[in-house]
Scaffold this motif. Structure first.
Motif, mmCIF file in Angstrom:
data_model
loop_
_atom_site.group_PDB
_atom_site.id
_atom_site.type_symbol
_atom_site.label_atom_id
_atom_site.label_comp_id
_atom_site.label_asym_id
_atom_site.label_seq_id
_atom_site.Cartn_x
_atom_site.Cartn_y
_atom_site.Cartn_z
ATOM 1 N N ALA A 74 45.357 43.752 34.531
ATOM 2 C CA ALA A 74 44.274 44.156 33.404
ATOM 3 C C ALA A 74 44.665 43.454 32.053
ATOM 4 O O ALA A 74 44.006 43.174 31.155
ATOM 5 N N ALA A 75 46.214 43.326 31.984
ATOM 6 C CA ALA A 75 46.486 42.814 30.590
ATOM 7 C C ALA A 75 46.417 41.416 30.550
ATOM 8 O O ALA A 75 45.983 40.688 29.413
ATOM 9 N N ALA A 76 46.471 40.648 31.606
ATOM 10 C CA ALA A 76 46.355 39.190 31.819
ATOM 11 C C ALA A 76 44.993 38.712 31.802
ATOM 12 O O ALA A 76 44.799 37.619 31.309
ATOM 13 N N ALA A 77 44.046 39.409 32.834
ATOM 14 C CA ALA A 77 42.963 38.876 32.941
ATOM 15 C C ALA A 77 41.588 39.854 32.648
ATOM 16 O O ALA A 77 40.486 39.381 32.790
ATOM 17 N N SER A 78 41.678 41.096 32.699
ATOM 18 C CA SER A 78 40.502 41.906 32.275
ATOM 19 C C SER A 78 39.523 41.886 33.460
ATOM 20 O O SER A 78 38.335 41.668 33.229
ATOM 21 N N PRO A 79 39.916 42.018 34.767
ATOM 22 C CA PRO A 79 39.001 41.978 35.822
ATOM 23 C C PRO A 79 38.313 43.204 35.958
ATOM 24 O O PRO A 79 38.625 44.301 35.244
ATOM 25 N N LEU A 80 37.444 43.367 36.834
ATOM 26 C CA LEU A 80 36.611 44.499 37.142
ATOM 27 C C LEU A 80 37.515 44.935 38.414
ATOM 28 O O LEU A 80 37.176 44.552 39.543
ATOM 29 N N CYS A 82 38.067 47.190 41.903
ATOM 30 C CA CYS A 82 37.166 47.885 42.804
ATOM 31 C C CYS A 82 37.900 48.413 43.883
ATOM 32 O O CYS A 82 39.069 48.420 44.099
ATOM 33 N N ARG A 83 37.124 49.081 44.779
ATOM 34 C CA ARG A 83 37.698 49.662 46.141
ATOM 35 C C ARG A 83 39.110 50.284 45.773
ATOM 36 O O ARG A 83 39.430 51.441 45.019
ATOM 37 N N GLY A 84 40.252 49.900 46.557
ATOM 38 C CA GLY A 84 41.273 50.831 46.508
ATOM 39 C C GLY A 84 42.054 50.415 45.214
ATOM 40 O O GLY A 84 42.750 51.620 44.836
ATOM 41 N N SER A 85 41.987 49.589 44.562
ATOM 42 C CA SER A 85 42.788 49.413 43.281
ATOM 43 C C SER A 85 42.015 50.321 42.151
ATOM 44 O O SER A 85 42.769 51.049 41.265
ATOM 45 N N ALA A 86 40.750 50.316 42.228
ATOM 46 C CA ALA A 86 40.014 51.220 41.334
ATOM 47 C C ALA A 86 40.176 52.645 41.682
ATOM 48 O O ALA A 86 40.534 53.495 40.694
ATOM 49 N N LEU A 87 40.422 52.967 42.809
ATOM 50 C CA LEU A 87 40.876 54.411 43.133
ATOM 51 C C LEU A 87 42.224 54.690 42.801
ATOM 52 O O LEU A 87 42.614 55.815 42.405
ATOM 53 N N ALA A 88 43.188 53.695 43.079
ATOM 54 C CA ALA A 88 44.703 53.970 42.420
ATOM 55 C C ALA A 88 44.622 54.120 41.053
ATOM 56 O O ALA A 88 45.181 55.054 40.253
ATOM 57 N N LEU A 94 45.650 57.921 48.344
ATOM 58 C CA LEU A 94 44.975 56.998 49.477
ATOM 59 C C LEU A 94 46.152 57.208 50.774
ATOM 60 O O LEU A 94 47.309 57.462 50.525
ATOM 61 N N LEU A 95 45.888 57.044 51.922
ATOM 62 C CA LEU A 95 46.598 57.018 53.061
ATOM 63 C C LEU A 95 47.666 56.257 52.969
ATOM 64 O O LEU A 95 48.812 56.359 53.473
ATOM 65 N N ARG A 96 47.376 54.750 52.499
ATOM 66 C CA ARG A 96 48.390 53.620 52.315
ATOM 67 C C ARG A 96 48.211 53.285 51.044
ATOM 68 O O ARG A 96 47.041 52.976 50.853
ATOM 69 N N THR A 97 49.176 52.620 50.464
ATOM 70 C CA THR A 97 49.083 51.901 49.613
ATOM 71 C C THR A 97 48.249 50.557 49.953
ATOM 72 O O THR A 97 48.763 49.709 50.835
ATOM 73 N N PRO A 98 47.263 50.410 48.795
ATOM 74 C CA PRO A 98 46.778 48.844 49.093
ATOM 75 C C PRO A 98 47.624 47.776 49.434
ATOM 76 O O PRO A 98 48.467 47.543 48.544
ATOM 77 N N GLY A 99 47.330 46.661 50.289
ATOM 78 C CA GLY A 99 48.061 45.667 50.346
ATOM 79 C C GLY A 99 47.740 44.482 49.464
ATOM 80 O O GLY A 99 48.191 43.340 49.701
ATOM 81 N N GLU A 100 46.694 44.863 48.771
ATOM 82 C CA GLU A 100 46.243 43.769 48.047
ATOM 83 C C GLU A 100 45.633 44.457 46.674
ATOM 84 O O GLU A 100 45.143 45.438 46.891
ATOM 85 N N ILE A 101 45.438 43.543 45.701
ATOM 86 C CA ILE A 101 44.503 44.009 44.690
ATOM 87 C C ILE A 101 43.121 43.563 44.812
ATOM 88 O O ILE A 101 42.990 42.518 45.096
ATOM 89 N N THR A 102 42.329 44.354 44.503
ATOM 90 C CA THR A 102 40.901 44.165 44.690
ATOM 91 C C THR A 102 40.306 44.290 43.431
ATOM 92 O O THR A 102 40.068 45.069 42.721
ATOM 93 N N GLU A 201 45.200 49.908 26.775
ATOM 94 C CA GLU A 201 44.923 51.088 26.807
ATOM 95 C C GLU A 201 43.919 51.408 27.861
ATOM 96 O O GLU A 201 44.055 52.567 28.272
ATOM 97 N N SER A 202 43.242 50.488 28.275
ATOM 98 C CA SER A 202 42.074 50.819 29.281
ATOM 99 C C SER A 202 41.961 49.619 30.234
ATOM 100 O O SER A 202 42.371 48.801 30.020
ATOM 101 N N ALA A 203 41.307 49.919 31.368
ATOM 102 C CA ALA A 203 41.090 48.926 32.364
ATOM 103 C C ALA A 203 39.636 49.021 32.571
ATOM 104 O O ALA A 203 39.355 50.063 32.970
ATOM 105 N N ASP A 204 39.025 48.095 33.168
ATOM 106 C CA ASP A 204 37.651 48.203 33.654
ATOM 107 C C ASP A 204 37.833 48.416 35.305
ATOM 108 O O ASP A 204 38.381 47.684 36.018
ATOM 109 N N VAL A 205 36.820 49.360 35.692
ATOM 110 C CA VAL A 205 36.917 49.788 37.017
ATOM 111 C C VAL A 205 35.646 50.420 37.223
ATOM 112 O O VAL A 205 34.633 50.498 36.618
ATOM 113 N N GLU A 206 35.169 50.362 38.913
ATOM 114 C CA GLU A 206 34.016 50.590 39.127
ATOM 115 C C GLU A 206 34.014 52.308 38.975
ATOM 116 O O GLU A 206 34.930 52.942 39.090
#
Length: 386
Positions: A74-80, A82-88, A94-102, A201-206
């Protein structure tokens, strides 16, 4: 494995060091200093211009590492996100830690998975070996010896923009450029994770409801139950609670029969009475393994007169989910030592057996290996539905 079990208040603070936070006139000098520190094994680079002390990363469980990586991204690129990363980021278990940033990507040419270089940058092998050796005392927190895989970044997956029903991908890009379609997006204050400091201070999420629906539609029943049970009960870090009506506006994004069927099955099965992610996952596996549905949180009077609630109950049989966190945090929560908490749990189980009840004690390994769970339930006498 699920690791989102420790409250923010109980975590030690972790600080991300961001070049962007340094006064402009000092950024080049500070960037060079931190890059040199990475080559010497004294710091790690989580993302472009974002660094962290090695001990913070190497001692952290996988869930916290994922959140650190999200903060750095979020600090480096300000992406949006989604999915597991947004929920985190929303603080949904979550049942399992996401294996990737989405993250979402509206440009088709950028969709796909990307693995960055190691967190140690261009440090040579001897430096990396010394870094791991110097921090091997942290292996106890990780549950295994540190290795080179602990210094690998979490891969990034860019997913195509979510498509509502009746809209093609090329059509969506045109609509977005014209301002005729808004990609689902919401700024989320990262104060919901106060232990993670130094990032934005914030991140863009779905939006939470959309992220839940989109993730559940791609999940197993156990994964979906963990998410939906928690969200409907308000058991998430951001303290948001959703009702089923909140998902209706997002259902047009369920474009395939498979996604609609998975969502419908998860909604029918959801039960906010489950008191932990482990209980939600176990309940789903009980169904998938062909056993009768249990009653949740039944009250039982023990021979000594104590009233206790059991996680799962059938006629003549009970099952308890043992997440172990209650023992590790017993001192913090009630002043009772972990050993005393274990002893009290043993007396409780003895009392249940004294009533003539079959007792199945379920642990996380049983969730990850359903055949073990099936054998335990059969041995305890849990009735089969088929």
């Amino acid at each position: 494995m699920f690791t989102h079990t420790v409250t923010s208040a109980s975590r030690d603070p972790v600080r991300l060091l961001c070049v962007a936070d340094v006064p402009r006139e000092d950024r080049a000098h500070r960037s060079n200093r931190w890059s040199s520190a990475v080559r010497r094994g004294e710091m790690l680079r989580l993302a472009h211009g974002v660094y962290i002390e090695p001990g913070h990363w190497l001692s952290a469980p996988s869930w916290d590492r994922h959140l650190m990586a999200l903060g750095a991204m979020a600090a480096a690129a300000s992406p949006l996100f989604c999915r597991g990363s947004a929920l985190a980021l929303w603080g949904v278990p979550l049942l399992r830690t996401p294996g990737e940033i989405t993250v979402r990507e509206t440009r088709r040419g950028r969709v796909g998975r990307r693995r960055a270089g190691p967190l140690t940058g261009t440090a040579d092998a001897a430096v990396v070996a010394r870094l791991l050796a110097d921090h091997q005392e942290l292996a106890g927190a990780r549950g295994r010896p540190l290795s080179g895989r602990d210094l690998q970044p979490i891969p990034l997956r860019r997913l195509g923009a979510a498509l509502p029903e009746g809209v093609g991908r090329e059509d969506l890009q045109v609509r977005v450029r014209r301002g005729e379609h808004a990609v689902p997006r919401e700024p989320l204050g990262l104060g919901v994770h106060p232990w993670l400091q130094g990032g934005p201070e914030s991140a863009d999420v779905e939006p939470l409801a959309f992220a839940v629906l989109d993730t559940v539609a791609e999940s197993s029943l156990a994964e979906a139950a963990v998410i939906l049970d928690a969200v409907l009960a308000g058991r998430i870090t951001s303290e948001r609670t959703l009702a089923l009506d909140d998902f209706v506006e997002w259902e047009p994004y369920l474009r395939t029969h498979r996604r609609r069927a998975r969502w419908a099955r998860a909604v029918e099965f959801a039960d906010p009475a489950a008191e932990s992610p482990g209980e939600s996952a176990v309940r789903a596996l009980i169904r998938e393994l062909g056993f009768h549905a249990p009653e949740l949180q039944r009250e039982v009077v023990l021979p000594d007169g104590r009233r206790v609630r059991v996680d799962f109950a059938w006629e003549g049989v009970v099952a308890e989910f043992d997440g172990m966190v209650k023992y590790w945090r017993s001192q913090e929560l009630s002043g009772v030592s972990p050993m005393e908490a274990l002893e009290a749990e043993k007396h409780r189980e003895d009392g249940l057996r004294a009533l003539g009840l079959g007792v199945a004690r379920i642990i996380w390994e049983d969730i990850l290996r359903p055949e073990r769970l099936r054998r335990k339930l059969l041995q305890a006498g849990v009735p089969r539905a088929r």
